[in-house]
Design an enzyme around this catalytic site. Structure first.
Site, PDB file in Angstrom:
ATOM      1  CG  HIS A   1      -1.887  -1.076   1.354  1.00  0.00           C
ATOM      2  ND1 HIS A   1      -1.817  -2.037   2.327  1.00  0.00           N
ATOM      3  CD2 HIS A   1      -2.977  -1.370   0.619  1.00  0.00           C
ATOM      4  CE1 HIS A   1      -2.823  -2.883   2.191  1.00  0.00           C
ATOM      5  NE2 HIS A   1      -3.549  -2.503   1.157  1.00  0.00           N
TER       6      HIS A   1
ATOM      7  CD  GLN B   1     -13.659  -5.369  -2.432  1.00  0.00           C
ATOM      8  OE1 GLN B   1     -13.899  -4.181  -2.646  1.00  0.00           O
ATOM      9  NE2 GLN B   1     -12.440  -5.860  -2.546  1.00  0.00           N
TER      10      GLN B   1
ATOM     11  N   GLY C   1      -2.554  -1.525  -7.453  1.00  0.00           N
ATOM     12  CA  GLY C   1      -1.433  -2.465  -7.502  1.00  0.00           C
ATOM     13  C   GLY C   1      -1.639  -3.549  -8.547  1.00  0.00           C
TER      14      GLY C   1
ATOM     15  CD  GLN D   1      -8.883  -4.433  -7.180  1.00  0.00           C
ATOM     16  OE1 GLN D   1      -9.736  -4.931  -6.481  1.00  0.00           O
ATOM     17  NE2 GLN D   1      -7.826  -3.810  -6.675  1.00  0.00           N
TER      18      GLN D   1
ATOM     19  CB  VAL E   1       5.639  -4.171  -2.560  1.00  0.00           C
ATOM     20  CG1 VAL E   1       6.706  -4.162  -1.470  1.00  0.00           C
ATOM     21  CG2 VAL E   1       5.631  -2.838  -3.306  1.00  0.00           C
TER      22      VAL E   1
ATOM     23  CB  SER F   1      -1.534 -10.105   0.799  1.00  0.00           C
ATOM     24  OG  SER F   1      -2.892 -10.285   1.129  1.00  0.00           O
TER      25      SER F   1
HETATM   26  P1  AMP Z   1      -6.389  -3.811  -0.653  1.00  0.00           P
HETATM   27  O1  AMP Z   1      -6.288  -3.051   0.619  1.00  0.00           O
HETATM   28  O2  AMP Z   1      -5.909  -5.224  -0.555  1.00  0.00           O
HETATM   29  O3  AMP Z   1      -7.759  -3.687  -1.301  1.00  0.00           O
HETATM   30  O4  AMP Z   1      -5.379  -3.133  -1.672  1.00  0.00           O
HETATM   31  C1  AMP Z   1      -5.436  -1.770  -1.957  1.00  0.00           C
HETATM   32  C2  AMP Z   1      -4.509  -1.486  -3.110  1.00  0.00           C
HETATM   33  O5  AMP Z   1      -3.183  -1.884  -2.792  1.00  0.00           O
HETATM   34  C3  AMP Z   1      -4.902  -2.273  -4.384  1.00  0.00           C
HETATM   35  O6  AMP Z   1      -4.721  -1.437  -5.510  1.00  0.00           O
HETATM   36  C4  AMP Z   1      -3.910  -3.409  -4.374  1.00  0.00           C
HETATM   37  O7  AMP Z   1      -3.644  -3.932  -5.664  1.00  0.00           O
HETATM   38  C5  AMP Z   1      -2.681  -2.735  -3.803  1.00  0.00           C
HETATM   39  N1  AMP Z   1      -1.755  -3.726  -3.245  1.00  0.00           N
HETATM   40  C6  AMP Z   1      -2.049  -4.695  -2.358  1.00  0.00           C
HETATM   41  N2  AMP Z   1      -0.956  -5.460  -2.120  1.00  0.00           N
HETATM   42  C7  AMP Z   1       0.038  -4.961  -2.895  1.00  0.00           C
HETATM   43  C8  AMP Z   1       1.410  -5.307  -3.117  1.00  0.00           C
HETATM   44  N3  AMP Z   1       1.975  -6.329  -2.491  1.00  0.00           N
HETATM   45  N4  AMP Z   1       2.133  -4.572  -3.978  1.00  0.00           N
HETATM   46  C9  AMP Z   1       1.573  -3.520  -4.642  1.00  0.00           C
HETATM   47  N5  AMP Z   1       0.277  -3.136  -4.474  1.00  0.00           N
HETATM   48  C10 AMP Z   1      -0.471  -3.840  -3.622  1.00  0.00           C
END
Ligand code: AMP
Length: 288
Positions: free
Chosen positions: A44, A68, A154, A160, A183, A192
């Site tokens: 993030h 979702q 991401g 997505q 990342v 994650s």
């Molecule tokens: P989330 O909180 O999981 O819904 O993710 C929010 C945003 O962060 C989304 O655009 C994800 O694709 C991105 N994101 C989550 N994990 C990663 C990662 N390891 N590297 C880059 N972006 C990420």
């Protein structure tokens, strides 16, 4: 909000308040937006860093979007670490955080149906029915409140990203969708929020997901697409902690399955696997 007074950013819970703040910006102020579900990690933060570099104002939302989740338990167990998240955001030079409640985001029923064509039918679309419709509902609602110039997503969530791109093009939304690389932890596991749900033993085994994808990329000159797909699934399913839900090698531009390495497309291998009870997704670009 008194206990957050020491943080150097504005925190809003209501649409009308954040809108008022945004309306107070000088004309020409550029807004970068990073939507998240919280439980923030370095993945993030990389998105936020990009926005801080590129835009005048960086806004991050934290909202675990019930629409979702197709599995009630998954929604219930999703990690929530708001106090830490706010400190992390303040240190990351985020300017504004939007933390709405469910009632605030879904004050009116949302019966919109989204059609993403093939993009929405395969992989996550097939295994998590309704997931992308829920993503589209919240992203369009958040865009409507914030009106960002750029929004950062991401590539870890590869499908997505493709869906959001299509959504904004179809609806002609005036926002630039910016892709950000995945990342990873030192052992390759994609960062994650769900990783925090893994036991110590599961966490060790989870690293096999990326090492197997990486090996598949190295082997891709030697084997057919079909054999690589089998090898990846077999290697991971042999691990007692891991069960593969799908592994597909797809054309990056339309997510159609790839039959041969000779096809003139960028090819991405996308995987969903359960490690214990925790469902993780990842992907690897075979061309980069
Ligand atoms: P989330 O909180 O999981 O819904 O993710 C929010 C945003 O962060 C989304 O655009 C994800 O694709 C991105 N994101 C989550 N994990 C990663 C990662 N390891 N590297 C880059 N972006 C990420």
């Amino acid at each position: 909000m008194a206990r957050y007074l020491e943080l150097s950013m504005d925190i809003f819970r209501y649409k009308k308040d954040i809108r008022k703040k945004i309306e107070s910006f000088k004309p020409g102020t550029t807004i970068g937006f990073v939507p998240t579900m919280g439980a923030l990690h370095k993945g993030h933060l990389s998105l936020i860093e990009c926005s801080v570099k590129q835009d005048d104002v960086t806004i991050v939302s934290i909202f675990v979007n019930p629409a979702q989740f197709n599995d009630k338990n998954d929604f219930k167990n999703y990690p929530k670490t708001l106090d830490t998240d706010l400190k992390v955001l303040s240190n990351a030079k985020c300017d504004i955080v939007f933390v709405p409640s469910e009632n605030e985001m879904y004050d009116k029923p949302d019966h919109r149906i989204f059609d993403f064509g093939n993009l929405g039918k395969v992989m996550e679309g097939k295994y998590r029915p309704g997931h992308f419709s829920g993503v589209a509902k919240i992203v369009t609602r958040l865009f409507d409140v914030i009106n960002p110039h750029k929004a950062y997503f991401g590539l870890k969530d590869f499908q997505q990203f493709a869906i959001i791109k299509k959504l904004t093009e179809d609806l002609k939304l005036p926002v630039n969708i910016i892709p950000c690389p995945t990342v990873r932890e030192n052992d390759g596991l994609a960062m994650s929020s769900r990783n925090s749900l893994l036991s110590a033993e599961e966490r060790k085994h989870a690293a096999l997901i990326y090492s197997t994808l990486f090996q598949a990329k190295k082997d891709s000159r030697k084997y057919t697409v079909g054999n690589i797909k089998k090898n990846v699934s077999n290697t991971l399913n042999e691990d007692p902690y891991i069960t593969v839900e799908y592994f597909e090698i797809v054309n990056a531009s339309n997510l159609a399955p790839v039959q041969s390495w000779n096809e003139p497309s960028v090819k991405v291998g996308c995987i969903a696997a359960k490690v214990g009870n925790v469902r993780l997704i990842d992907n690897i670009n075979f061309n980069s």
